[in-house]
Design an enzyme around this catalytic site. Structure first.
Site, PDB file in Angstrom:
ATOM      1  N   LEU A  59      -9.750  -0.089  -2.917  1.00  0.00           N
ATOM      2  CA  LEU A  59      -9.126  -1.326  -2.432  1.00  0.00           C
ATOM      3  C   LEU A  59      -9.609  -1.715  -1.040  1.00  0.00           C
ATOM      4  CD1 LEU A  59      -5.298  -0.901  -3.034  1.00  0.00           C
ATOM      5  CD2 LEU A  59      -6.799  -2.579  -4.108  1.00  0.00           C
ATOM      6  N   SER A 128       9.536   0.491  -5.269  1.00  0.00           N
ATOM      7  CA  SER A 128      10.230   1.696  -5.715  1.00  0.00           C
ATOM      8  C   SER A 128      11.661   1.700  -5.214  1.00  0.00           C
ATOM      9  CB  SER A 128       9.491   2.917  -5.140  1.00  0.00           C
ATOM     10  OG  SER A 128      10.277   4.080  -5.295  1.00  0.00           O
ATOM     11  N   TYR A 152       5.924   7.330   2.662  1.00  0.00           N
ATOM     12  CA  TYR A 152       5.623   6.649   1.396  1.00  0.00           C
ATOM     13  C   TYR A 152       6.559   5.455   1.199  1.00  0.00           C
ATOM     14  CZ  TYR A 152       5.998   5.673  -3.601  1.00  0.00           C
ATOM     15  OH  TYR A 152       6.074   5.029  -4.818  1.00  0.00           O
ATOM     16  N   LYS A 156       6.008   1.143   1.078  1.00  0.00           N
ATOM     17  CA  LYS A 156       6.505   0.195   0.063  1.00  0.00           C
ATOM     18  C   LYS A 156       7.300  -0.928   0.720  1.00  0.00           C
ATOM     19  CE  LYS A 156       4.720   2.020  -3.563  1.00  0.00           C
ATOM     20  NZ  LYS A 156       3.574   1.335  -4.162  1.00  0.00           N
TER      21      LYS A 156
END
Ligand code: NAD
Ligand code: UD1
Length: 343
Positions: A59, A128, A152, A156
């Site tokens: 990416l 999430s 993490y 998000k």
């Protein structure tokens, strides 16, 4: 529609490719294969008779993204992007925050810039339930406050904000899907979750059931839950895949943003999950009670009515199908995609 699926060789992405192809969409997968292999895409072809186009790229590789979008433009361009590509292990994100922020944030921003440049302004994002951290109210609704507890989770929530701001400024159509606990596998047993070392409960239980690991450690039996073990909202990965394509097909046209929990609204405890798995595999799955895991919470269950009202999506598959299909995948692929496929 022609859909770019980033991270499409991974667990949820490969199941979503099947759903997209099955509903007649054209699919291009971009993946750097850091946590997957192209065997999953071979298996997608085996299941539905079509193989998504595949580009091996990171990416963060802007020239590669530019040429992918320029190439797609020759045949009408991408109508939308489903953006799965990310690193996702909570413990690893605590140990290696820079790697997580670099991959998940820099990678996503690079993708969004190229999308904007090429006029592709429709995106479904893998978020999430982890963004809710320790929830204040159960079941958790989309209006619960956002307070992740690890890097993490921060990646998000940050990407959610980047997308909401981008949608407002540039008239994008963005859907944020906050997944609860995806489990299970395609009923064929040809694709499924294939972690090197499982961090989550279900793949760990599956590997113990298959004899790859000696026992499951239950992280605490003194939680304030009916049997003392943690309760989660597990959902079948095929239902989750369908939610993406519903979001794509049924999203309000034009500039809009939507945020949905994707769960069933029903919670099961660790002990219930192990017992259900034992019924599916037909033998005991050894377990021991261990200490609580750092950062864990007792219960995480979705208020899942918004996505039903707005998109008509609800989970069709229950606990029995989740454990049946997880076991079928594990049984047929005891060593994952690297090993032999059994009958
Ligand atoms: P996965 O690791 O199986 O799939 C992610 C894919 O992205 C992999 O194929 C990996 O190779 C690829 N990838 C990662 N970084 C990349 C990069 N920089 N460039 C290109 N490709 C890259 O994970 P999954 O379980 O399928 O999860 C998909 C998405 O859903 C992730 O964004 C994850 O955070 C999110 N999510 C997963 C769960 C879960 O329980 N599995 C729960 C909530 C949210
Ligand atoms: C994990 C992630 C979360 C992610 C979610 C969905 C952590 C800390 N959180 O949460 O960010 O959004 O998956 O993929 O990793 N358990 C055991 N033994 C095990 C493994 C788990 O008892 O070996 C228990 C846990 O304590 C929990 C339940 O099983 O009660 C589910 O755990 P897990 O599958 O890791 O999911 P989450 O805790 O929801």
């Amino acid at each position: 529609m022609h859909i770019l699926v980033t991270g499409g060789a991974g667990y949820i992405g490969s199941h979503t490719c099947i759903e997209l192809l099955g509903r007649g969409h054209r699919v291009t997968v971009l993946d750097n294969l850091c946590n997957s292999s192209t065997v999953s895409l071979d298996r997608v072809q085996q299941i539905c008779g079509q193989r998504p186009a595949f580009v091996e790229a990171d990416l963060r590789d802007r020239p590669a993204l530019e040429s992918l979008f320029a190439e797609a433009a020759k045949t009408g361009g991408f109508d939308a992007v489903i953006h799965f590509a990310a690193l996702k292990a909570v413990g690893e994100s605590v140990a290696q925050p820079l790697r997580y922020y670099e991959n998940n944030i820099s990678g996503s921003i690079c993708l969004f810039e190229v999308m904007e440049k090429h006029g592709c302004r429709r995106l479904i994002f893998s978020s999430s339930a982890t963004v809710y951290g320790l929830p204040e109210k159960l079941p958790i609704s989309e209006s619960e406050s956002i307070k992740p507890t690890n890097p993490y989770g921060h990646t998000k929530s940050m990407m959610e904000q980047v997308l909401l701001d981008t949608a407002a400024a540039h008239a994008w159509n963005v859907t944020l899907l906050r997944y609860f606990n995806p489990v299970g596998a395609h009923p064929s047993g040809l694709i499924g979750e294939d972690p090197e070392f499982p961090n989550n409960l279900m793949p760990f239980v599956a590997q113990v059931a298959a004899g790859r690991r000696p026992k499951v450690t239950i992280f605490g039996d003194d939680w304030p839950t009916p049997d003392g073990t943690g309760v989660r909202d597990y959902l079948h990965v095929c239902d989750l895949a369908a939610a993406h394509v519903d979001a794509l097909e049924k999203a309000a046209p034009g500039a809009a943003t939507a945020i949905y929990n994707v769960g069933t609204g029903t919670g099961y405890s660790v002990k219930q999950m192990i017992a259900a798995f034992e019924s599916a595999c037909g033998h005991p799955v050894p377990s021991v009670i261990g200490p609580r895991r750092d950062g864990d919470v007792p219960t995480v269950v979705a208020e899942a009515s918004l996505i039903r009202q707005r998109l008509g999506w609800e989970a069709k598959l229950g606990l029995q199908e989740m454990v049946r299909d997880a076991w079928n995948w594990q049984r047929r692929n005891p060593m994952g995609f690297k090993g032999a496929l059994l009958d």
